[in-house]
Every structure is written in structure tokens, then in C-alpha cells.
Design a protein around this motif. Structure first.
Motif, short mmCIF file in Angstrom:
data_model
loop_
_atom_site.label_atom_id
_atom_site.label_comp_id
_atom_site.label_asym_id
_atom_site.label_seq_id
_atom_site.Cartn_x
_atom_site.Cartn_y
_atom_site.Cartn_z
N UNK A 21 0.83 -1.21 0.00
CA UNK A 21 0.00 0.00 0.00
C UNK A 21 0.86 1.25 0.00
N UNK A 22 1.98 1.22 0.75
CA UNK A 22 2.90 2.37 0.73
C UNK A 22 3.47 2.57 -0.67
N UNK A 23 3.85 1.44 -1.30
CA UNK A 23 4.37 1.53 -2.67
C UNK A 23 3.30 2.08 -3.61
N UNK A 24 2.04 1.66 -3.39
CA UNK A 24 0.95 2.17 -4.21
C UNK A 24 0.75 3.66 -4.03
N UNK A 25 0.85 4.12 -2.79
CA UNK A 25 0.71 5.55 -2.51
C UNK A 25 1.83 6.33 -3.20
N UNK A 53 -3.10 2.54 -7.29
CA UNK A 53 -4.38 2.69 -6.60
C UNK A 53 -4.90 1.35 -6.11
N UNK A 54 -4.76 0.32 -6.94
CA UNK A 54 -5.21 -1.02 -6.54
C UNK A 54 -4.46 -1.49 -5.30
N UNK A 55 -3.14 -1.30 -5.28
CA UNK A 55 -2.36 -1.71 -4.12
C UNK A 55 -2.75 -0.91 -2.88
#
Length: 450
Positions: A21-25, A53-55
């Protein structure tokens, strides 16, 4: 993804999911800063914000120790999340309508763009509070069966389509000329002959003016912002005719029909080299609006080709004012750019600079449609439509021939959107194909081919 989040498998709340999620952000935020107007989009680059966004959605529900959930759950973020759909609907017209009004070759200042973005937030909240939420939480909506909701949606869509179609029919039947013809112009005169009304035989008609464009846009010859092909396209079958290279941005492309008419007549062999928002003069793009690597690569490649195979004439045509918006002394910067460019071009070629076309500020056709009996209302003062300091620099720079055909659309006082039976521009500052073709005799008289 909705089904995945509803079932909430164990790995969704794991440490790897939180780190993802951090990588996605980072991917979403990074795309916002890294992507520019020259980034191919849509395309493979779309995957960066989409997968990010998916992550973020999947991993955002992981333990707060490992995911960005703590950041995303603060009140401002929750507020933006709540109004996000309304914000999505509101922000686009706020950005596009003002930009369309001034023309896409004149990007809105950053402060205006940011201001419109800020304005979208309270407007989105109003839409959320008084439209979206009342409808979503109404007792009738909660009690409605799925089939009823589907039928209501279909009916609403049908009403919207019918209303839109009705508006189109009404708009297409609205008169956008005076109903009176004028004598067709065969050889544009100076000063220009300006009818006081919109002629019924105006060419192109106001309704189709936006599509009255050079063929190089449809045949793939004109380079869009991400393209870097430097070969150019040849026009004209007379192998013994002088070779003329047209080189510049979309304003050069709007001159193409003028030169192509001479090529079709056998007067010249034309090599067209045009690219959107990319001038042919050596003015550092980072000093103007933004870094534009594809432009620098394309411009340099064309110049190297011309050095290797010099043509008879090289014609530079550019939307100069758009390239000089941040210069403290625009005229001096343009003079330096022209001198640098002439020094790089082959000395055996004649270098010609086309005086830039009149800039009406907004699309004249929109004004004319509202003033079919008074075209004077849509005229623009000459000192506003033409950049006189830049024109003076072009006129006086050593090593170039300057061709000024604005006397076919402007007199000493104004520049006019209708001349004879011609509509001059298809938007704020690009010539219509029809008017550009009519300028060919005037160009032939002034083009140094000997």
C-alpha cells in the motif's frame, strides 16, 4: 476488487500488503509529479497510477503499523474521500471550460489552475450534500428493488439522451449567418475587404470550422507531442522545383495548406516538419513553460537533417508569443533564439520567417454566431492581436527573409475574423485550411525561390 475486499482474505491484512500500500501511494503521488503533457496517456504509463491505486485500496486495510491507513484516515482525507465522486464530476468542467475559452495553445497560468482546483472542493461538497446524499439515503431508494433501480436508471439515461439529441437538433437549426451572400473572393486584397455581416456563403461554414484543418493532421505527417520522427513528408511532383522546408509548431501546420497549394501547382517541392507545441527556434524550452525532451530531440534531428541535405528555402513558422510568456524581455529572447537558429541552419539555404497569424484570444466563430449582423463586434485591435515587438525583431534580424501576410486579415486598426467570404481562423489563432489556401498567391509573390 470489490469482491476481494468483501471476503477479506487473511493476506489482505498482512505486513506485505501494508508495505505494498505504501508503494501504491508512492506510485500515485509520483505519477502526479512525473507525468507531463508529453507523457503518452492513455498507454502503458497508465499502469503506474492504476496499479498503485489497486495496491493502496487492498493494502490500506492492513495493520496500521505497516500500512498508510493512519494517514488516510485523518479527517481531511476522509472528507475528500466522501466527496470524491462529486469532486470527480465537478473538477473537469471547471478546468476545461476556461482553457477551451482561451485556446489550448495558451495554457492557463498555474495559479489559475490551482485556484480552479480549490474551487472544485466546495462545489463538490454542495453537490454531495444536496444531491448525492439525499438521493442515496432516501427511503424510496432504500426500499426500491434492484429491478426498479435498473429501470429508473435506464429511463433517466434515455431522458438525458433525448434531451441532448433535442438540443443538438435545435442548435443545428439555429441560423449562424445573415442569410445574405457576398461575392466570392478570388485574390485577397490589402487592406482586407471585411463584410459587415456573416455571409451565407462563408467558407468554411461556422458549424464545420473546427474541422477545417490541414491534411497533415489526418495523414500522420504532423508530429504530436510524444512523437520524434524527423523525416518530414514530401509534397509536390515537380522534381525540378525549388525545395522548401516548412519547420515549426502547430502555427506552421496551419500554414501548410498555403505552401501545399504551391506544391500542387508545381512551383515548389515541399517538405513539411511540424510538431504540436514545439517551436523550430533554439529557445531553451525549460526557460519557457516546461521541460519537453521530445521537442528538443525532434528539433535537433530536423536541423541535423537540413545540415546534411540543405534545401533551397527553410521556412520557420511559430506561435512565438506562447513560447515567450515567462521571458523578462520577450523581444530580446526571440532575437537571440532566431540568431542561434540561423547560425545552426545551412548557410546555402535561404531562411524565411513567417510573421505570426493574428491571435483573437477566443474562437471567433463563437462570437460571430452571436453577431451575424455585426462582424465588427468580433474584430480585435491590431496591437492586441499581433505582437509588434516580436514582429519588429523578426523584420530586422540579419540573415532571414520576413514574410508578413497579416495584411490580408488586418488593417492599421483591427484584425478581422471574416475577410471577403472567408472565415480566417478555426480557433483563436490557427488559420482555417480554406483561408490558408486562399493566401497562396500572396505567398508565391513574396517567397524567395530565385
Amino acid at each position: 476488487m470489490a469482491a476481494l475486499m468483501r471476503s477479506r482474505p487473511g493476506w489482505v491484512t498482512s505486513r506485505p500488503a501494508g508495505l505494498a500500500a505504501w508503494a501504491g501511494l508512492a506510485a500515485v503521488v509520483g505519477a502526479g509529479f512525473a507525468f507531463t503533457s508529453s507523457t503518452p496517456f492513455p498507454g502503458v504509463t497508465t499502469l503506474l497510477p492504476v496499479l498503485g491505486t489497486a495496491a493502496l485500496i487492498v493494502g490500506g486495510s492492513a495493520s496500521t503499523r505497516w500500512s498508510p491507513a493512519a494517514i488516510l484516515s485523518v479527517r481531511p482525507m476522509l472528507f475528500l474521500g466522501a466527496i470524491s465522486y462529486s469532486l470527480y464530476l465537478v473538477h473537469w468542467p471547471l478546468q476545461q471550460i476556461p482553457q477551451s475559452a482561451v485556446g489550448y495553445e495558451n495554457p492557463l497560468p498555474l495559479v489559475v489552475t490551482l485556484g480552479l482546483g480549490v474551487l472544485a472542493v466546495p462545489l463538490a461538497w454542495l453537490s454531495f450534500r444536496f444531491v448525492e446524499e439525499p438521493f442515496r439515503t432516501s427511503p424510496q431508494a432504500k426500499r426500491a428493488r434492484t429491478s426498479t433501480t435498473l429501470w429508473a436508471t435506464a429511463a433517466a439515461s434515455a431522458i438525458v439522451v433525448a434531451a441532448s439529441s433535442g438540443l443538438i437538433v435545435v442548435a443545428n437549426q439555429t441560423p449562424i449567418s445573415s442569410g445574405r451572400p457576398v461575392e466570392a473572393g478570388s485574390n485577397l486584397s490589402t487592406p482586407p475587404v471585411v463584410p459587415s455581416f456573416v455571409p451565407s456563403n462563408i467558407a468554411p461554414p461556422l458549424r464545420t470550422a473546427a474541422d477545417d484543418n490541414a491534411v497533415i493532421y489526418s495523414d500522420g505527417c504532423h508530429q504530436e507531442e510524444g512523437d520524434t520522427d524527423t523525416d518530414g513528408c514530401w509534397f509536390g511532383d515537380n522534381a525540378d522545383a525549388p525545395s522548401v522546408v516548412l519547420f515549426g509548431d502547430s502555427h506552421a501546420a496551419s500554414w501548410f495548406p498555403t505552401f501545399d497549394t504551391l506544391a500542387e501547382a508545381g512551383d515548389i517541392r515541399l517538405n513539411s516538419n511540424t510538431k504540436s507545441s514545439c517551436g523550430s527556434v533554439l529557445l531553451a524550452e525549460e526557460r519557457v513553460k516546461r521541460s519537453y525532451p521530445a521537442c528538443d530531440q525532434w528539433r535537433r534531428g530536423v536541423i541535423e537533417r537540413l545540415q546534411a541535405d540543405p534545401p533551397t528555402v527553410i521556412v520557420l513558422a511559430n506561435f512565438a508569443s506562447a513560447r515567450l510568456g515567462r521571458e523578462a524581455d520577450p523581444a530580446a529572447a526571440w532575437e537571440e533564439a532566431l540568431q542561434r537558429t540561423v547560425a545552426e541552419l545551412p548557410s546555402s539555404s535561404r531562411v524565411v520567417v513567417m510573421a505570426d497569424t493574428a491571435d483573437f484570444g477566443v474562437t471567433p466563430g463563437m462570437c460571430l454566431a452571436a453577431h451575424v449582423e455585426d462582424t465588427e463586434a468580433c474584430a480585435v485591435p491590431r496591437d492586441e492581436a499581433l505582437d509588434e515587438p516580436v514582429r519588429a525583431v523578426e523584420r530586422e534580424t540579419q540573415g532571414i527573409d520576413w514574410i508578413d501576410l497579416t495584411d490580408r486579415m488586418c488593417d492599421d486598426v483591427n484584425c478581422y475574423p471574416v475577410v471577403d467570404d472567408f472565415l480566417v481562423t478555426r480557433d483563436a489563432h490557427h488559420l482555417t485550411k480554406t483561408f490558408a489556401e486562399a493566401l497562396a498567391p500572396a505567398l508565391r509573390e513574396r517567397l524567395p525561390l530565385g
